[in-house]
Design an enzyme around this catalytic site. Structure first.
Site, PDB file in Angstrom:
ATOM      1  N   ASN A   7      61.399  24.810  30.199  1.00  0.00           N
ATOM      2  CA  ASN A   7      61.388  23.816  29.118  1.00  0.00           C
ATOM      3  C   ASN A   7      62.195  24.380  27.948  1.00  0.00           C
ATOM      4  O   ASN A   7      61.719  25.250  27.235  1.00  0.00           O
ATOM      5  CB  ASN A   7      59.922  23.567  28.724  1.00  0.00           C
ATOM      6  N   HIS A 181      56.058  12.030  25.410  1.00  0.00           N
ATOM      7  CA  HIS A 181      54.856  12.768  25.845  1.00  0.00           C
ATOM      8  C   HIS A 181      54.388  12.263  27.213  1.00  0.00           C
ATOM      9  O   HIS A 181      53.214  12.378  27.557  1.00  0.00           O
ATOM     10  CB  HIS A 181      53.664  12.614  24.872  1.00  0.00           C
ATOM     11  N   LEU A 213      46.801  14.438  20.794  1.00  0.00           N
ATOM     12  CA  LEU A 213      46.838  14.835  19.384  1.00  0.00           C
ATOM     13  C   LEU A 213      47.206  16.306  19.268  1.00  0.00           C
ATOM     14  O   LEU A 213      46.357  17.193  19.379  1.00  0.00           O
ATOM     15  CB  LEU A 213      45.469  14.569  18.723  1.00  0.00           C
ATOM     16  N   GLY A 214      48.492  16.584  19.114  1.00  0.00           N
ATOM     17  CA  GLY A 214      48.968  17.961  18.909  1.00  0.00           C
ATOM     18  C   GLY A 214      49.841  17.959  17.672  1.00  0.00           C
ATOM     19  O   GLY A 214      49.634  17.152  16.769  1.00  0.00           O
ATOM     20  N   ASN A 215      50.813  18.869  17.617  1.00  0.00           N
ATOM     21  CA  ASN A 215      51.782  18.823  16.511  1.00  0.00           C
ATOM     22  C   ASN A 215      52.489  17.485  16.500  1.00  0.00           C
ATOM     23  O   ASN A 215      52.634  16.841  15.476  1.00  0.00           O
ATOM     24  CB  ASN A 215      52.818  19.931  16.692  1.00  0.00           C
ATOM     25  N   GLY A 216      52.974  17.108  17.697  1.00  0.00           N
ATOM     26  CA  GLY A 216      53.412  15.741  17.901  1.00  0.00           C
ATOM     27  C   GLY A 216      52.177  14.983  18.377  1.00  0.00           C
ATOM     28  O   GLY A 216      51.333  15.563  19.053  1.00  0.00           O
ATOM     29  N   ASP A 287      49.769  22.343  10.053  1.00  0.00           N
ATOM     30  CA  ASP A 287      48.794  22.771  11.052  1.00  0.00           C
ATOM     31  C   ASP A 287      47.401  22.249  10.698  1.00  0.00           C
ATOM     32  O   ASP A 287      46.882  22.510   9.606  1.00  0.00           O
ATOM     33  CB  ASP A 287      48.789  24.306  11.091  1.00  0.00           C
ATOM     34  N   GLY A 337      43.123  17.271  19.804  1.00  0.00           N
ATOM     35  CA  GLY A 337      42.216  16.462  20.626  1.00  0.00           C
ATOM     36  C   GLY A 337      41.236  17.305  21.441  1.00  0.00           C
ATOM     37  O   GLY A 337      40.082  16.916  21.640  1.00  0.00           O
TER      38      GLY A 337
HETATM   39  P1  ADP Z   1      52.317  21.071  20.378  1.00  0.00           P
HETATM   40  O1  ADP Z   1      52.596  19.627  20.099  1.00  0.00           O
HETATM   41  O2  ADP Z   1      53.144  22.012  19.573  1.00  0.00           O
HETATM   42  O3  ADP Z   1      52.209  21.420  21.844  1.00  0.00           O
HETATM   43  P2  ADP Z   1      49.466  21.602  20.343  1.00  0.00           P
HETATM   44  O4  ADP Z   1      49.034  20.645  21.375  1.00  0.00           O
HETATM   45  O5  ADP Z   1      49.408  23.056  20.656  1.00  0.00           O
HETATM   46  O6  ADP Z   1      50.883  21.253  19.748  1.00  0.00           O
HETATM   47  O7  ADP Z   1      48.566  21.330  19.038  1.00  0.00           O
HETATM   48  C1  ADP Z   1      48.775  22.026  17.852  1.00  0.00           C
HETATM   49  C2  ADP Z   1      47.818  21.478  16.809  1.00  0.00           C
HETATM   50  O8  ADP Z   1      46.470  21.670  17.291  1.00  0.00           O
HETATM   51  C3  ADP Z   1      47.934  22.164  15.467  1.00  0.00           C
HETATM   52  O9  ADP Z   1      47.882  21.193  14.432  1.00  0.00           O
HETATM   53  C4  ADP Z   1      46.662  23.003  15.435  1.00  0.00           C
HETATM   54  O10 ADP Z   1      46.196  23.217  14.126  1.00  0.00           O
HETATM   55  C5  ADP Z   1      45.699  22.130  16.193  1.00  0.00           C
HETATM   56  N1  ADP Z   1      44.510  22.887  16.630  1.00  0.00           N
HETATM   57  C6  ADP Z   1      44.413  23.861  17.554  1.00  0.00           C
HETATM   58  N2  ADP Z   1      43.134  24.345  17.609  1.00  0.00           N
HETATM   59  C7  ADP Z   1      42.422  23.641  16.690  1.00  0.00           C
HETATM   60  C8  ADP Z   1      41.064  23.658  16.239  1.00  0.00           C
HETATM   61  N3  ADP Z   1      40.164  24.494  16.765  1.00  0.00           N
HETATM   62  N4  ADP Z   1      40.699  22.786  15.266  1.00  0.00           N
HETATM   63  C9  ADP Z   1      41.595  21.947  14.714  1.00  0.00           C
HETATM   64  N5  ADP Z   1      42.887  21.872  15.094  1.00  0.00           N
HETATM   65  C10 ADP Z   1      43.293  22.710  16.054  1.00  0.00           C
END
Ligand code: ADP
Length: 408
Positions: A7, A181, A213-216, A287, A337
């Protein structure tokens, strides 16, 4: 089958080596090509908690990939003895336009098509292509498969993907909702569909909303196992509030920024993609962990960012339940998420009227290694589930399947 998943981002190369469904090792080369790649670093993880780091100049993805090959076959840190053991390579490709509805074997024609779609995904497809070329150069005889982020969403009906613009914009200029996604949503959809089937709901009647629900961040409506709508649109900027992206806004706002605030297109692009979202509203961070901490410490803008984030997820769940004419399950996945019970709670708060009753106790104790966790009450008409996503495993499975089909 031993499959390497690759990737490539603009300055990164992420990889994972699989034997069937088992992950043997994974790693990330960062700062590739930045300042000539002089500060690049490759981190390789394997076993329980073993880590190897390679610091070396990586001016481009081809050089970065040669270090990946080196570490994978290293006598101390590697998982294979020679490159010949790799039977196939799976590549994540962001944009497959309307042409690719599933994963395909990479040949010159596929590469030309991915090139064509660079116009639609200028930040993503070019580095994806660089990764493909680097691998082809080093492993010329090994079959490679492209797995597209957009493919899962190609089942969307026209009323969900055509924008309210003159129809020629779609017909002649490819401007439509594509959704992204897709590899994550597909992995989670397969898991959720199977769970609901075992619970007695036939697949063709299932109505599921998946919240990645991640960064994206994105929401997908899945009906009968197929994507029928997605909050991400022509680009991954639409929809939910994201780490640094604005999500939905009045389309006249960018015009106002240009006309009244003297910004040019590049500045507006930067503002919407890198300075907005959770970061822009909170002023703290992109974050979610930092923002939640700041909100607990009394920062009202951080609290507002959290509130807007959850409000939009709620809105999309309601909209997609209406779009599908019902709802059997809402699924939470990705960093936020999977790990933030407070956010999940806020995202379904007040949604009892569409059958979503959260069980607070199980919401608070979701563990790491479970595949599907139910966090709704036993009497809840709709399920609320947490399902950890695994895009790399999905790519590895697709790659093995496409290559196995070839041999038949
Ligand atoms: P990406 O889109 O980069 O793959 P991820 O799926 O890894 O992102 O998600 C990253 C997000 O998840 C960040 O905003 C991070 O703060 C949040 N995150 C990870 N662990 C926790 C947690 N325990 N509580 C709240 N948010 C979290």
């Amino acid at each position: 089958m031993i499959v390497l998943v690759v990737n490539c981002g603009s300055s990164s190369l992420k990889y994972e080596l699989f034997d069937g469904d088992e992950s043997l090792s994974r790693g990330l080369a960062e700062r590739v090509g930045i300042n000539g790649g002089d500060d690049a670093i490759l981190t390789h993880e394997y076993g329980e908690e073993s880590i190897a780091k390679v610091r070396a100049p990586m001016p481009d993805h081809t050089v970065a990939f040669s270090y990946v090959v080196e570490v994978l076959t290293d006598s101390e840190h590697g998982q294979i003895e020679s490159l010949q053991e790799i039977e196939a390579v799976g590549h994540r490709v962001v944009h497959g336009g309307e042409q690719f509805t599933e994963s395909v074997l990479i040949d010159d024609e596929v590469i030309a098509a991915i090139e064509d779609f660079c116009e639609l995904a200028p930040l993503h497809n070019p580095p994806n292509l660089e990764g493909i070329r680097a691998c082809r150069q080093r492993l010329p005889d090994i079959p490679m498969v492209a797995v597209f982020d957009t493919a899962f969403h190609q089942t969307m009906p026209a009323h969900a993907f055509v924008y309210g613009l003159p129809y020629e914009m779609y017909r002649d200029h490819n401007i439509r909702r594509y959704g992204f996604h897709g590899t994550s949503h597909r992995y989670v959809a397969i898991e959720a569909t199977q769970y609901l089937e075992e619970a007695g709901i036939p697949r063709d009647r299932q109505k599921i909303v998946i919240c990645h629900l991640g960064n994206g961040a994105s929401v997908t409506a899945v009906s009968g196992g197929c994507s029928v709508d997605c909050s991400l649109g022509f680009t991954p900027l639409e929809g939910l509030l994201m780490g640094t992206r604005s999500g939905d806004l009045d389309p006249a706002i960018p015009l106002h920024l240009i006309r009244a605030m003297d910004m040019d297109a590049a500045e507006v692009d930067q503002l919407l993609n890198t300075k907005s979202g959770l970061l822009g509203i909170s002023g703290v961070s992109s974050d979610m962990r930092d923002i939640m901490q700041s909100a607990r410490d009394g920062n009202t803008r951080a609290q507002l960012a959290v509130d807007i984030f959850c409000y939009r997820v709620r809105k999309y769940i309601g909209a997609y339940a209406a779009a599908m004419g019902g709802l059997d399950a809402v699924v939470f996945t990705a960093g936020i998420g999977e790990n933030a019970p407070e956010i999940r709670r806020d995202c379904v708060q007040g949604l009892e009227f569409i059958g979503l009753h959260l069980d607070d106790a199980s919401n608070n104790i979701v563990g790491d290694d479970q595949e599907v966790v139910v966090i709704s009450t036993a009497n809840s008409p709709g399920y609320i589930l947490v399902i950890p996503t695994d895009e790399e495993l999905m790519i590895a499975r697709d790659t093995a399947r496409v290559v196995a089909d070839l041999a038949q």
